[in-house]
Write an enzyme that holds these catalytic residues in place. Sequence first.
Site, PDB file in Angstrom:
ATOM      1  CB  SER A  51      -0.893   0.012   1.244  1.00 32.03           C
ATOM      2  OG  SER A  51      -1.542   1.258   1.407  1.00 32.03           O
ATOM      3  CE1 TYR A  63      -4.616  -2.233   4.811  1.00 32.67           C
ATOM      4  CE2 TYR A  63      -3.622  -0.068   4.524  1.00 32.67           C
ATOM      5  CZ  TYR A  63      -4.191  -1.201   3.983  1.00 32.67           C
ATOM      6  OH  TYR A  63      -4.333  -1.321   2.616  1.00 32.67           O
TER       7      TYR A  63
END
Length: 287
Positions: free
Chosen positions: A178, A191
């Site tokens: 990400s 995350y």
Amino acid sequence: MASNAADVRPPIHEDGLPGSEADLEPKPDWHPRYPGSGRLHGKVAIVTGADSGIGRAVAVLFAREGAKVAVAYLCEHEDAQKTVEACEAEGSEALAFAGDLGDPAVGQALVDLVIGEWGRLDVLVNNAGEQHPDKDIRAITPQQLQRTFQTNIFSMFYLVQAAREHLKPGAAIVNCTSITMYGGEAELLDYSSTKGAITAFTRSLSEQLVGQGIRVNGVAPGPIWTPLNPSGGASKEKLETFGQKTPMGRPGQPNEVAPAFLFLACEDSSYMSGQVLHPNGGTVVNG
């Protein structure tokens, strides 16, 4: 004596996760944008988190390019069935597999199913993930922290371990990291940390496997409109301006990310391993 059993805790119960695409408005655009050219003809692929969002877009694009696709997901059965039907509409074969890949036995069962059904495995896409917004690090419980790592990175270890003996020279592994790994994200500490781990995992696994003809690469999407965002990844305030801070001024769609996975899965990227592609709306990042 060492044990192969993992201490896998039950999932945290949250009604909004993993999020249903069937209920999402506006609907993400996952449909492939161009005709297939047989770049995965005869291949077999596993795509995790393929019930919706980026995973669905990847699965259907792979099917258009000739691959048989295992659609792995947690519990969104309606969404997963739609992905299977979309793959079959491309003239390919698909199967659905529900289960928590944070449990190593589930990953093994998925691989066993695919080998039993199709006799080979050529492409593994580790895309499944979850995220929970917290504005204060003190709000992240031990259970949430463990669960996020279990889903996002432990599952990749377990699935690659299960798949390894079936991956032959020419096989490809593509992991979803990400943009948060590169720029950080204040409300997604756990995350973002898993995404850093995934990038390191990608580079290190590449070093281990590249000499055996197996390529390992990653994709680091920016803000992409998927069920993950409204169901668990972004506050109401962030959703109102989701993606607007990118140089392109908008969020991306799943079908704008899927071609990066296809490129890394097929022979077009035969001289690439240990790399990360960045479909992120124009944000410049290091690495």
